[in-house]
Design a protein around this motif. Structure first.
Motif, PDB file in Angstrom:
ATOM      1  N   UNK A 138       0.812  -1.201   0.000  1.00 35.25           N
ATOM      2  CA  UNK A 138       0.000   0.000   0.000  1.00 35.25           C
ATOM      3  C   UNK A 138       0.847   1.254   0.000  1.00 35.25           C
ATOM      4  N   UNK A 139       0.166   2.380  -0.035  1.00 35.34           N
ATOM      5  CA  UNK A 139       0.823   3.688  -0.023  1.00 35.34           C
ATOM      6  C   UNK A 139       0.599   4.322   1.342  1.00 35.34           C
ATOM      7  N   UNK A 140       1.671   4.793   1.960  1.00 31.09           N
ATOM      8  CA  UNK A 140       1.554   5.440   3.258  1.00 31.09           C
ATOM      9  C   UNK A 140       1.893   6.915   3.116  1.00 31.09           C
ATOM     10  N   UNK A 141       0.975   7.790   3.532  1.00 27.48           N
ATOM     11  CA  UNK A 141       1.138   9.233   3.331  1.00 27.48           C
ATOM     12  C   UNK A 141       1.523   9.971   4.609  1.00 27.48           C
ATOM     13  N   UNK A 142       1.878   9.246   5.666  1.00 23.29           N
ATOM     14  CA  UNK A 142       2.210   9.915   6.929  1.00 23.29           C
ATOM     15  C   UNK A 142       3.387  10.872   6.761  1.00 23.29           C
ATOM     16  N   UNK A 143       4.405  10.454   6.045  1.00 19.84           N
ATOM     17  CA  UNK A 143       5.515  11.347   5.727  1.00 19.84           C
ATOM     18  C   UNK A 143       5.205  12.115   4.454  1.00 19.84           C
ATOM     19  N   UNK A 144       5.103  13.436   4.530  1.00 19.15           N
ATOM     20  CA  UNK A 144       4.739  14.255   3.368  1.00 19.15           C
ATOM     21  C   UNK A 144       5.852  14.213   2.329  1.00 19.15           C
ATOM     22  N   UNK A 145       5.483  13.946   1.079  1.00 16.33           N
ATOM     23  CA  UNK A 145       6.442  13.948  -0.029  1.00 16.33           C
ATOM     24  C   UNK A 145       6.353  15.290  -0.766  1.00 16.33           C
ATOM     25  N   UNK A 146       5.595  15.340  -1.862  1.00 17.78           N
ATOM     26  CA  UNK A 146       5.441  16.582  -2.617  1.00 17.78           C
ATOM     27  C   UNK A 146       4.053  17.196  -2.462  1.00 17.78           C
ATOM     28  N   UNK A 147       3.065  16.383  -2.076  1.00 14.52           N
ATOM     29  CA  UNK A 147       1.686  16.850  -1.970  1.00 14.52           C
ATOM     30  C   UNK A 147       1.244  16.827  -0.513  1.00 14.52           C
ATOM     31  N   UNK A 148       0.608  17.907  -0.097  1.00 17.30           N
ATOM     32  CA  UNK A 148       0.034  17.959   1.250  1.00 17.30           C
ATOM     33  C   UNK A 148      -1.466  17.713   1.130  1.00 17.30           C
ATOM     34  N   UNK A 149      -1.908  16.589   1.658  1.00 14.62           N
ATOM     35  CA  UNK A 149      -3.330  16.254   1.606  1.00 14.62           C
ATOM     36  C   UNK A 149      -4.077  16.883   2.780  1.00 14.62           C
ATOM     37  N   UNK A 150      -5.399  16.805   2.721  1.00 17.51           N
ATOM     38  CA  UNK A 150      -6.207  17.245   3.855  1.00 17.51           C
ATOM     39  C   UNK A 150      -5.911  16.365   5.066  1.00 17.51           C
ATOM     40  N   UNK A 151      -6.259  16.858   6.241  1.00 18.94           N
ATOM     41  CA  UNK A 151      -6.027  16.097   7.463  1.00 18.94           C
ATOM     42  C   UNK A 151      -6.798  14.781   7.431  1.00 18.94           C
ATOM     43  N   UNK A 152      -6.166  13.718   7.947  1.00 16.22           N
ATOM     44  CA  UNK A 152      -6.787  12.394   7.990  1.00 16.22           C
ATOM     45  C   UNK A 152      -6.696  11.850   9.419  1.00 16.22           C
ATOM     46  N   UNK A 153      -7.603  10.926   9.787  1.00 20.10           N
ATOM     47  CA  UNK A 153      -7.443  10.240  11.073  1.00 20.10           C
ATOM     48  C   UNK A 153      -6.136   9.456  11.062  1.00 20.10           C
ATOM     49  N   UNK A 154      -5.519   9.260  12.223  1.00 23.00           N
ATOM     50  CA  UNK A 154      -4.203   8.632  12.239  1.00 23.00           C
ATOM     51  C   UNK A 154      -4.233   7.172  11.806  1.00 23.00           C
ATOM     52  N   UNK A 155      -5.418   6.541  11.736  1.00 22.78           N
ATOM     53  CA  UNK A 155      -5.496   5.169  11.236  1.00 22.78           C
ATOM     54  C   UNK A 155      -5.806   5.127   9.737  1.00 22.78           C
ATOM     55  N   UNK A 156      -5.696   6.299   9.065  1.00 21.72           N
ATOM     56  CA  UNK A 156      -5.952   6.343   7.624  1.00 21.72           C
ATOM     57  C   UNK A 156      -4.797   7.032   6.881  1.00 21.72           C
ATOM     58  N   UNK A 157      -3.578   6.712   7.300  1.00 22.27           N
ATOM     59  CA  UNK A 157      -2.413   7.189   6.547  1.00 22.27           C
ATOM     60  C   UNK A 157      -1.922   6.123   5.576  1.00 22.27           C
ATOM     61  N   UNK A 158      -2.409   4.891   5.704  1.00 24.02           N
ATOM     62  CA  UNK A 158      -2.005   3.779   4.845  1.00 24.02           C
ATOM     63  C   UNK A 158      -3.197   3.326   4.017  1.00 24.02           C
ATOM     64  N   UNK A 159      -2.965   3.114   2.696  1.00 25.33           N
ATOM     65  CA  UNK A 159      -4.026   2.706   1.772  1.00 25.33           C
ATOM     66  C   UNK A 159      -3.550   1.513   0.946  1.00 25.33           C
ATOM     67  N   UNK A 160      -4.178   0.372   1.150  1.00 25.07           N
ATOM     68  CA  UNK A 160      -3.775  -0.856   0.456  1.00 25.07           C
ATOM     69  C   UNK A 160      -4.096  -0.766  -1.029  1.00 25.07           C
ATOM     70  N   UNK A 161      -3.184  -1.314  -1.860  1.00 31.54           N
ATOM     71  CA  UNK A 161      -3.458  -1.340  -3.301  1.00 31.54           C
ATOM     72  C   UNK A 161      -3.160  -2.687  -3.961  1.00 31.54           C
ATOM     73  N   UNK A 162      -2.478  -3.594  -3.283  1.00 32.77           N
ATOM     74  CA  UNK A 162      -2.153  -4.869  -3.932  1.00 32.77           C
ATOM     75  C   UNK A 162      -1.927  -5.954  -2.889  1.00 32.77           C
TER      76      UNK A 162
END
Length: 224
Positions: A94-118
């Protein structure tokens, strides 16, 4: 001795580029054949701007799968999700967005920084998107945003959809990094370069300095 049984390469393969992607890396695999995605069930998901993460046997791995990761930006996926993957033959990516790369997303609950994809099993085969999604949902693990599920009648129709998807903002808020298109069915690892591809926004690597040097956490909603 298990002679003749190949060792599973746990590292997630490099993804081919959609040939009309606004950005194409110079060394990241072949370019996809558009006709391969016509007339068959496909799934298009949002490509999030984060870390490629593997969850396996209660541990978290980064792009390198030689040893479990102890990096600080893996703290929330470790806290909320890694321990749920107890089966020894399951590899959830999955993709984990806890560490900001180039895009700053809206605030998320701390259990929704990881998104499974495969998802793949001990044989190395990649599961169908439906099986991956069902597995993750059963484990209460978020899945990458789905933008399309169905069949395209022509490569032109796919191009139109992808171009429009690039013009829209991220489902998580902020700019959209890109899209990932894959066949909906399961397939062997050897078929990966043919059956999945990505299209990425122009100049998607905008930071001159690598994000890990001065990493910042994403916006996390306060617990209620």
């Amino acid at each position: 001795m298990n002679i003749g049984i190949p060792t599973l390469n746990k590292k997630y393969p490099r993804t081919s580029y959609w040939p009309f992607s606004p950005f194409k890396g110079r060394t990241e695999g072949i370019h996809a054949d558009p006709s391969h995605f016509v007339g068959v069930p496909v799934v298009i998901t949002e490509k999030l701007d984060g870390c490629n993460v593997l969850l396996h046997s209660c541990k978290v791995y980064g792009r390198s799968v030689s040893t479990p990761s102890e990096e600080k930006w893996m703290a929330l996926v470790k806290k909320h999700h890694a321990w749920k993957i107890t089966e020894p033959d399951i590899y959830l990516y999955g993709e984990d967005i806890y560490g900001v790369h180039s895009i700053t997303y809206n605030a998320v609950p701390e259990n929704r920084t990881f998104y499974a994809f495969s998802l793949r099993d001990g044989t190395g085969s990649f599961s169908s998107f439906a099986k991956m999604s069902d597995y993750a949902t059963h484990k209460n693990i978020p899945v990458v945003p789905v933008l399309f599920e169905g069949v395209f009648d022509s490569a032109t129709e796919i191009c139109s959809f992808v171009n429009h998807a690039h013009e829209e903002p991220s489902v998580l808020g902020g700019e959209r990094e890109g899209i990932v298109m894959r066949l909906a069915c399961d397939f062997a690892e050897s078929e990966f370069p043919l059956n999945i591809c990505k299209s990425v926004r122009p100049g998607h690597v905008k930071n001159a300095e690598h994000w890990t040097r001065n990493w910042q956490p994403c916006q996390v909603l306060a617990s209620v």
